[in-house]
Scaffold this motif. Structure first.
Motif, PDB file in Angstrom:
ATOM      1  N   ALA A   1       0.844  -1.202   0.000  1.00 10.87           N
ATOM      2  CA  ALA A   1       0.000   0.000   0.000  1.00 10.87           C
ATOM      3  C   ALA A   1       0.877   1.248   0.000  1.00 10.87           C
ATOM      4  N   GLU A   2       1.991   1.203   0.717  1.00 12.50           N
ATOM      5  CA  GLU A   2       2.900   2.354   0.752  1.00 12.50           C
ATOM      6  C   GLU A   2       3.505   2.608  -0.631  1.00 12.50           C
ATOM      7  N   GLN A   3       3.936   1.548  -1.308  1.00 11.92           N
ATOM      8  CA  GLN A   3       4.487   1.717  -2.657  1.00 11.92           C
ATOM      9  C   GLN A   3       3.450   2.319  -3.606  1.00 11.92           C
ATOM     10  N   MET A   4       2.230   1.804  -3.529  1.00  7.52           N
ATOM     11  CA  MET A   4       1.187   2.312  -4.421  1.00  7.52           C
ATOM     12  C   MET A   4       0.852   3.766  -4.108  1.00  7.52           C
ATOM     13  N   ALA A   5       0.867   4.124  -2.839  1.00  8.76           N
ATOM     14  CA  ALA A   5       0.592   5.519  -2.459  1.00  8.76           C
ATOM     15  C   ALA A   5       1.678   6.445  -3.005  1.00  8.76           C
ATOM     16  N   LEU A   6       2.933   6.041  -2.900  1.00  4.69           N
ATOM     17  CA  LEU A   6       4.034   6.855  -3.434  1.00  4.69           C
ATOM     18  C   LEU A   6       3.983   6.917  -4.956  1.00  4.69           C
ATOM     19  N   TRP A   7       3.639   5.814  -5.568  1.00  4.80           N
ATOM     20  CA  TRP A   7       3.578   5.688  -7.024  1.00  4.80           C
ATOM     21  C   TRP A   7       2.486   6.570  -7.623  1.00  4.80           C
ATOM     22  N   THR A   8       1.414   6.778  -6.877  1.00  3.88           N
ATOM     23  CA  THR A   8       0.269   7.509  -7.419  1.00  3.88           C
ATOM     24  C   THR A   8       0.113   8.909  -6.846  1.00  3.88           C
ATOM     25  N   ARG A   9       1.049   9.342  -6.050  1.00 13.74           N
ATOM     26  CA  ARG A   9       0.917  10.671  -5.437  1.00 13.74           C
ATOM     27  C   ARG A   9       1.076  11.762  -6.489  1.00 13.74           C
ATOM     28  N   GLY A  10       0.695  12.949  -6.110  1.00  8.18           N
ATOM     29  CA  GLY A  10       0.885  14.105  -6.980  1.00  8.18           C
ATOM     30  C   GLY A  10      -0.262  14.312  -7.944  1.00  8.18           C
ATOM     31  N   ALA A  11       0.062  15.028  -9.010  1.00  5.54           N
ATOM     32  CA  ALA A  11      -0.929  15.376 -10.025  1.00  5.54           C
ATOM     33  C   ALA A  11      -0.244  15.446 -11.380  1.00  5.54           C
ATOM     34  N   ALA A  12      -1.037  15.472 -12.413  1.00  2.00           N
ATOM     35  CA  ALA A  12      -0.502  15.536 -13.772  1.00  2.00           C
ATOM     36  C   ALA A  12       0.430  16.727 -13.937  1.00  2.00           C
ATOM     37  N   GLU A  13       0.108  17.814 -13.266  1.00  2.00           N
ATOM     38  CA  GLU A  13       0.912  19.038 -13.389  1.00  2.00           C
ATOM     39  C   GLU A  13       2.309  18.890 -12.795  1.00  2.00           C
ATOM     40  N   ASP A  14       2.543  17.814 -12.037  1.00  2.00           N
ATOM     41  CA  ASP A  14       3.846  17.594 -11.420  1.00  2.00           C
ATOM     42  C   ASP A  14       4.855  16.977 -12.379  1.00  2.00           C
ATOM     43  N   GLY A  15       4.552  16.923 -13.646  1.00  3.59           N
ATOM     44  CA  GLY A  15       5.498  16.409 -14.620  1.00  3.59           C
ATOM     45  C   GLY A  15       4.956  15.299 -15.506  1.00  3.59           C
ATOM     46  N   TYR A  16       3.834  14.691 -15.123  1.00  6.29           N
ATOM     47  CA  TYR A  16       3.284  13.610 -15.934  1.00  6.29           C
ATOM     48  C   TYR A  16       2.892  14.109 -17.317  1.00  6.29           C
ATOM     49  N   SER A  17       2.432  15.333 -17.388  1.00  2.28           N
ATOM     50  CA  SER A  17       2.022  15.892 -18.675  1.00  2.28           C
ATOM     51  C   SER A  17       3.180  15.966 -19.664  1.00  2.28           C
TER      52      SER A  17
END
Length: 156
Positions: free
Chosen positions: A33-49
């Motif tokens: 659960a900790e890995q998944m939480a870290l993996w999915t944190r943030g928002a698209a504006e944080d660089g995913y775009s």
């Protein structure tokens, strides 16, 4: 039927949410659960775009984005293949994968690689990918996740 279109910069939020929802529903048991939480944190504006500048695609069903996929030209690598939980098991992931493989073929690329998440390795094997040796994927955000590097030789 899945309609696949090249993503635009305006699709970043939708792509990020597809990724987040897919990870949180499909990786249970393979990652903590900790890995998944870290993996999915943030928002698209944080660089995913920024990924959308690459050959990045969205799969649409009835006007709703439900799947993502990307082809990294620098590494001949398929990535970011995610399907919304309510749309899994309908062939949309396979359709996106086949689309990405066709992108590679159109560029005369003979072999593609990917880092399969533990939950997705069986899917990729069924699609003709080979690889069994565990490794560690290091994400741009610094997260280390177990993965299975895989490759597939493409034919014309």
């Amino acid at each position: 039927m899945l309609e696949i279109k090249r993503a635009t910069l305006h699709d970043g939020k939708a792509a990020f949410e597809i990724r987040r929802n897919a990870i949180l529903s499909q990786c249970i048991g393979d990652y903590t659960a900790e890995q998944m939480a870290l993996w999915t944190r943030g928002a698209a504006e944080d660089g995913y775009s920024a990924l959308l500048a690459k050959p990045f695609y969205l799969g649409w069903v009835n006007g709703e984005p439900v799947a993502t996929g990307m082809f990294d030209l620098d590494n001949n690598e398929i990535g970011a293949l995610f399907v919304l939980p309510d749309f899994t098991g309908r062939g949309y992931g396979k359709a996106m994968l086949e689309h990405l493989e066709q992108v590679a073929r159109d560029l005369a690329i003979e072999e593609v690689v990917l880092d399969a998440t533990l939950n997705a390795a069986r899917f990729y094997r069924l699609c003709g990918y080979a690889g069994d040796e565990p490794a560690v994927y290091h994400s741009p955000s610094g997260l280390a996740l177990a993965c299975i590097p895989m490759k597939k030789r493409l034919s014309g």
